[in-house]
Design an enzyme around this catalytic site. Structure first.
Site, mmCIF file in Angstrom:
data_model
loop_
_atom_site.group_PDB
_atom_site.id
_atom_site.type_symbol
_atom_site.label_atom_id
_atom_site.label_comp_id
_atom_site.label_asym_id
_atom_site.label_seq_id
_atom_site.Cartn_x
_atom_site.Cartn_y
_atom_site.Cartn_z
ATOM 1 N N LYS A 229 0.848 -1.203 0.000
ATOM 2 C CA LYS A 229 0.000 0.000 0.000
ATOM 3 C C LYS A 229 0.880 1.248 0.000
ATOM 4 O O LYS A 229 1.698 1.441 0.888
ATOM 5 C CB LYS A 229 -0.907 -0.012 1.232
ATOM 6 N N ASP A 234 -2.598 10.505 3.818
ATOM 7 C CA ASP A 234 -4.024 10.173 3.914
ATOM 8 C C ASP A 234 -4.735 11.219 4.762
ATOM 9 O O ASP A 234 -4.657 11.209 5.987
ATOM 10 C CB ASP A 234 -4.193 8.777 4.533
ATOM 11 N N LYS A 241 -10.109 13.151 8.330
ATOM 12 C CA LYS A 241 -9.600 12.767 9.650
ATOM 13 C C LYS A 241 -9.496 13.997 10.548
ATOM 14 O O LYS A 241 -9.208 15.092 10.066
ATOM 15 C CB LYS A 241 -8.190 12.160 9.523
ATOM 16 N N ASP A 252 1.506 6.249 5.869
ATOM 17 C CA ASP A 252 0.490 5.381 5.287
ATOM 18 C C ASP A 252 0.971 4.704 4.009
ATOM 19 O O ASP A 252 0.226 3.938 3.397
ATOM 20 C CB ASP A 252 -0.804 6.159 5.031
ATOM 21 N N ASP A 311 -12.173 7.263 4.058
ATOM 22 C CA ASP A 311 -10.944 7.046 4.829
ATOM 23 C C ASP A 311 -10.538 5.581 4.857
ATOM 24 O O ASP A 311 -9.508 5.231 5.414
ATOM 25 C CB ASP A 311 -11.124 7.585 6.252
ATOM 26 N N GLU A 313 -9.534 3.931 2.298
ATOM 27 C CA GLU A 313 -9.100 3.969 0.898
ATOM 28 C C GLU A 313 -8.038 2.935 0.569
ATOM 29 O O GLU A 313 -7.893 2.527 -0.584
ATOM 30 C CB GLU A 313 -8.585 5.371 0.557
ATOM 31 N N ARG A 315 -7.735 -0.237 1.204
ATOM 32 C CA ARG A 315 -8.249 -1.509 0.680
ATOM 33 C C ARG A 315 -8.772 -1.365 -0.738
ATOM 34 O O ARG A 315 -8.835 -2.338 -1.483
ATOM 35 C CB ARG A 315 -9.307 -2.070 1.624
#
Length: 467
Positions: A229, A234, A241, A252, A311, A313, A315
């Site tokens: 990933k 993010d 967030k 992230d 949020d 995102e 996956r």
């Protein structure tokens, strides 16, 4: 600066390793002045406790580090790293009666303790003490591993201002160039043309184009595919967030950094396998064209996904990348991601969970984690929770309601995109060391790569370890 052992021909001082039970007997082997010095200093051989030993003329004659007892050693790892950080500059060699695996852990911990992130500030406390590789330890192998772990730490530590998708691509290409690997990159609108719609959807709101990075290396042996990933920052998207949740989001892309570190280990050691690395690299930003809650995406796999939280995102981008990887049905497919806070609630920052349906694969990874002192914990693909990721209006829900089993439902979501590859494993990483520990300064942490490297001969066959 590369992490290396001392020149084996250099003059060196002894570093004695003494456990509590043997302290009294060992101390009696020393000259009387040294015995008196140790007694006066209160040295008790606690794990990681260090005392310098003076010579007859007052010059430094060596040092001793405590090895504690079995109970203390069971609670920590890389105990020798403290010596690397505190001993005077110069070359040192171990004087110790250790098992081969203990020597290896000690030596690797020393190397890892030498890591400093100096991009924005000159290192003021870089260790000057260097260790000669202990007898029987494969020094070259440990140096490859330590420097690959340093790559992972460097990437995660770099803020998003200097590590967006384009810069991650440059680091990816630079790694490939060092080992003559092939790189392909799909960017921006071309993602739609190449049927990678979820990667595009997550990254389209950022002025920094989303992209899929691909690397191929090796021409013979079993096929191993790594997917990481690469969310370079993010914000949470429109489901923004709070500040408290955004503070560490430069990390992230920790899954991407980890698979790149593992790839460097594999290529640096010349393992006999065919490696493929896929990194969907995006920034999850806020703009007028951002992905919206309750949008429905059609993935590369053909599965439709209702976006119930922008949020969640990671996956989404992994779904497309895993579907692409699965089309080749490699011998083993490994996914690594900083995916859920639920994993931290369950297991804390030091113990990432992994998920697989393959019992032999799980056993190999667990054994590799123990050998490499790279802790992991198996969690279940709990099929009875599958209905939680089925919203009714679409095939899948990227963010099921409620706060329970969040790491498991995320793993179940990813499993839906892998249908042709029996040997699949997903790691839900943290990628961060919140409090400094031996060999692990506060900041970026590499998790899982050393465990997998140790497990690869059991996963893919012993021949992979022979270049």
């Amino acid at each position: 600066m590369p992490l290396t052992f001392a020149d084996p021909s250099a003059p060196s001082l002894p570093l004695h390793v003494v456990d509590k039970a043997a302290l009294a007997a060992w101390r009696e082997t020393l000259p009387a002045p040294a015995q008196a010095w140790l007694a006066g200093s209160g040295f008790a051989a606690g794990l990681g406790e260090i005392c310098l030993i003076p010579g007859a003329e007052g010059a430094l004659a060596g040092a001793v580090i405590g090895y504690g007892d079995a109970a203390a050693r069971a609670r920590g790892r890389f105990w020798l790293a403290k010596a690397a950080e505190t001993l005077p500059a110069g070359a040192w060699h171990l004087e110790a009666n250790l098992l081969p695996e203990e020597k290896e852990e000690a030596a690797l911990g020393w190397l890892l303790a030498g890591y400093r992130f100096g991009r924005y500030r000159a290192a003021t406390s870089a260790p000057g003490a260097m260790l000669k590789a202990p007898e029987g330890v494969d020094a070259a192998r440990l140096e490859v591993i330590a420097n690959a772990e340093a790559l992972t730490r460097d990437l995660i530590n770099t803020p998003a201002s200097d590590l967006g998708p384009q810069e991650l691509e440059a680091a990816f290409a630079g790694l490939a160039a060092r080992f003559n690997a092939e790189v392909t990159v799909i960017r921006g609108q071309e993602l739609l043309a190449q049927n990678l719609p979820m990667i595009h959807a997550v990254g389209r709101a950022s002025p920094r184009e989303p992209r899929l990075l691909e690397m191929r290396w090796g021409t013979e042996g079993p096929r191993l595919t790594l997917v990481g990933k690469g969310v370079c920052f993010d914000t949470g998207g429109l489901d923004l967030k709070p500040a408290s949740g955004m503070g560490l989001m430069k990390k992230d892309m920790g899954g991407a950094a980890t698979v790149m570190g593992l790839a460097q280990m594999i290529m640096g050691l010349g393992l006999k396998l065919r490696l493929r690395v896929l990194v969907p690299a995006v920034e999850n930003a806020v703009a007028g064209n951002a992905l919206r809650p309750q949008d429905i995406l059609t993935s590369r796999k053909g599965l439709t996904v209702e976006v119930n939280n922008t949020d969640a995102e990671g996956r989404l981008i992994l779904g497309d990348a895993l579907a692409l990887a699965d089309e080749e049905a490699p011998d083993c497919l490994i996914c690594m991601a900083t995916l859920t806070g639920s994993a931290r609630v369950a297991l804390g920052p030091d113990l990432p969970p992994f998920y697989t349906d393959d019992e032999a694969l799980a056993a190999a990874i667990a054994a590799g984690a123990a050998r490499a002192r790279d802790p992991l914990w198996r969690m279940p693909f709990w099929t009875p929770y599958d209905p939680l990721i089925e919203p009714g209006i679409a095939d899948l829900d990227n963010a099921p309601a409620g706060s329970m089993a969040g790491s498991i439902t995320a793993a179940l979501f990813l499993r839906r995109f892998v249908t042709e590859t029996p040997r699949f494993v997903h790691f839900d990483l943290y990628g961060w060391q919140p409090v400094a520990a031996p060999g692990r300064p506060k900041g970026a942490a590499a998790q899982g790569a050393r465990a997998l490297l140790a497990a690869l001969p059991d996963i893919l066959g012993a021949e992979v370890s022979k270049p």
